[in-house]
Motif scaffolding. Structure first.
Motif, mmCIF file in Angstrom:
data_model
loop_
_atom_site.group_PDB
_atom_site.id
_atom_site.type_symbol
_atom_site.label_atom_id
_atom_site.label_comp_id
_atom_site.label_asym_id
_atom_site.label_seq_id
_atom_site.Cartn_x
_atom_site.Cartn_y
_atom_site.Cartn_z
ATOM 1 N N ARG A 156 46.187 39.333 -1.499
ATOM 2 C CA ARG A 156 45.043 38.971 -0.673
ATOM 3 C C ARG A 156 44.517 40.199 0.072
ATOM 4 N NH1 ARG A 156 47.061 34.434 3.144
ATOM 5 N NH2 ARG A 156 47.654 33.573 1.121
ATOM 6 N N ARG B 272 30.557 38.757 3.669
ATOM 7 C CA ARG B 272 30.826 37.330 3.891
ATOM 8 C C ARG B 272 30.045 36.468 2.909
ATOM 9 N NH1 ARG B 272 28.911 34.802 9.473
ATOM 10 N NH2 ARG B 272 26.945 35.502 8.524
ATOM 11 N N PRO C 112 38.345 38.192 9.083
ATOM 12 C CA PRO C 112 38.539 37.625 10.421
ATOM 13 C C PRO C 112 37.730 38.305 11.517
ATOM 14 C CG PRO C 112 40.437 38.945 9.781
ATOM 15 C CD PRO C 112 39.563 38.841 8.568
ATOM 16 N N ALA D 9 45.991 34.868 7.646
ATOM 17 C CA ALA D 9 45.971 35.560 6.358
ATOM 18 C C ALA D 9 47.024 36.663 6.267
ATOM 19 C CB ALA D 9 44.584 36.161 6.115
ATOM 20 N N TYR E 37 39.627 37.768 3.071
ATOM 21 C CA TYR E 37 39.541 37.205 4.416
ATOM 22 C C TYR E 37 38.829 38.187 5.329
ATOM 23 C CZ TYR E 37 43.129 34.149 2.470
ATOM 24 O OH TYR E 37 43.818 33.274 1.660
ATOM 25 N N SER F 147 38.726 33.281 -2.868
ATOM 26 C CA SER F 147 39.680 32.774 -1.879
ATOM 27 C C SER F 147 40.723 33.812 -1.487
ATOM 28 C CB SER F 147 40.387 31.535 -2.445
ATOM 29 O OG SER F 147 41.081 31.867 -3.640
ATOM 30 N N VAL G 13 42.598 41.517 3.424
ATOM 31 C CA VAL G 13 42.272 41.158 4.801
ATOM 32 C C VAL G 13 41.463 42.314 5.397
ATOM 33 C CG1 VAL G 13 43.149 40.471 7.054
ATOM 34 C CG2 VAL G 13 44.406 39.833 4.972
#
Length: 410
Positions: A253, A267, A281, A217, A279, A276, A255
């Motif tokens: 985006r 989440r 991680p 990402a 992110y 979408s 992150v």
């Protein structure tokens, strides 16, 4: 100079005190650490440690004394209360025995929540006949109320009395935000209160060439990176809402690097909404964060819309400034004031998703040169006001002053 540092949180947990201890040792300070069993943030004791154990180890030249500690668990106010109290009890009953052969010039308490961890330090200061310095990172009982863990007025009043006891029996109180000074002083008649901000390791300004985790990402697009604890105080709902408002901008985006009590909620919300552009991680070793921050287009800091958080400066503000990236600050008060004063990024009101989305679009539409200038402004402000070498020297001066004062009173 021999110093005992008392902190419920310590390596291998990722806290500011770790880098500060390394900096002190480099300057010849002899450091012991009294701490608990590592279990933050997931609430499970780390591999290689046991909740009920007493143990000693060495790290970066410091001697570490670990006392038993009830792990904080997950999403449980009762377990969190036991976690806090277990360190106080272990520190009072077992700490003196583990440190029975040691003498110190001063005791230094690194005090994010809970401030209660200063209680065994005060007792040890009395036993060892040395001064005690408390570095106040959170305001109690206000932070308990703001995060929702305690709402009962009687309990909050009782906590305020304990805090008053701690402050009055300390020899020096250091506060991480200028806005803390008056509030702490009101509970600490007769005790000196001094502004002493957080810093970060120099690696945030000059990242090493170490191998970094592969996070796809971060490899493309306009990446907005949030790094750190994902909890109630961070009001991460605003990140989800802002992301929902910006779905038409495919290049933008979010992150989110880290973990905490609200990670599972994030989440689930991202999945339910089909976002979408967000992110998650997870959490990565602290030593990788400087390099990962360099991959960001902008760095995001958020706090809840509460008076207590308006007085707080999240330590990630200093880290973001050192990284030399433009900052998106969705918070009120001192943290916002610093970002604005440094001209290091754009500020929006706490928990205002529309205002945050507007700031993101404004930054997104700027030229590379304009964004780079913001990052450079932040790095310059960091070097002028939060340089770790300068602040470490100031702390050692405080050590000497308190040590001399306490010896003069014997």
């Amino acid at each position: 100079m021999k110093v005992l540092i008392v902190s419920q949180y310590f390596w291998p947990e990722s806290f500011r005190i770790n880098e500060l201890i390394q900096s002190l040792i480099k300057r010849g300070v002899d450091v012991d650490v009294l701490t608990g069993q590592p279990n933050y943030p997931e609430g499970v004791v780390f591999p290689g440690y046991r909740a009920g154990a007493c143990q000693q180890e060495y790290w970066s030249g410091a001697r570490i004394y670990r006392v038993p500690l009830a792990p904080r668990g997950s999403k449980s106010a009762i377990k969190l209360a036991f976690n806090y109290l277990s360190f106080v009890v272990s520190g009072l009953l077992i700490g003196p025995w583990m440190l029975r052969k040691n003498n110190y010039d001063v005791i230094f308490v690194y005090a994010p929540s809970p401030i209660l961890q200063a209680i065994p330090a005060i007792f040890l200061g009395w036993l060892k006949r040395c001064g005690v310095i408390v570095w106040v990172q959170d305001l109690w009982p206000e932070s308990l109320q703001a995060t929702g863990y305690v709402r009962n007025p009687r309990i909050l009043a009782a906590v305020a009395q304990v805090v008053r006891f701690i402050y009055r029996h300390s020899d020096l109180l250091l506060v991480q935000s200028e806005a803390f000074e008056a509030r702490v002083a009101a509970l600490a008649p007769g005790t000196r209160v001094v502004y002493y901000p957080n810093s970060v390791d120099s690696s945030f300004a000059v990242p090493s060439e170490m191998s970094l985790p592969d996070i796809p990402a971060l490899k493309e697009g306009f990446c907005i990176v949030f790094a750190g604890n994902i909890g109630t105080g961070q009001a991460v709902e605003v990140i989800v809402e802002a992301a929902a408002l910006l779905t038409e901008y495919a290049d933008i985006r979010f992150v989110v690097l880290g973990h905490g009590s609200r990670w599972d909620w994030m989440r689930e919300e991202v999945q339910v909404r089909g976002l979408s552009n967000v992110y998650l991680p997870g959490r990565y070793p602290v030593e990788t964060m400087p390099g990962l921050m360099q991959k960001a287009s902008a760095l995001l800091v958020t706090l809840a819309d509460q008076p207590i958080f308006a007085a707080t400066v999240p330590s990630k503000v200093q880290a973001y400034m050192a990284a030399g990236k433009p900052i998106l600050a969705c918070l009120n008060g001192e943290g916002a004031r610093l970002v604005s004063k440094a001209q290091a990024g754009l500020v929006s009101a706490a928990e205002n998703a529309q205002a945050l989305a507007d700031s993101i679009l404004c930054l997104y539409k700027m030229t590379d040169a304009e964004r780079a200038q913001m990052g450079e402004n932040g790095r310059r402000y960091f070097k002028e006001h939060f340089d770790q070498d300068i602040l470490t020297d100031q702390l050692i001066d405080h050590f000497h002053a308190v040590s001399a004062s306490s010896k003069g009173q014997e």
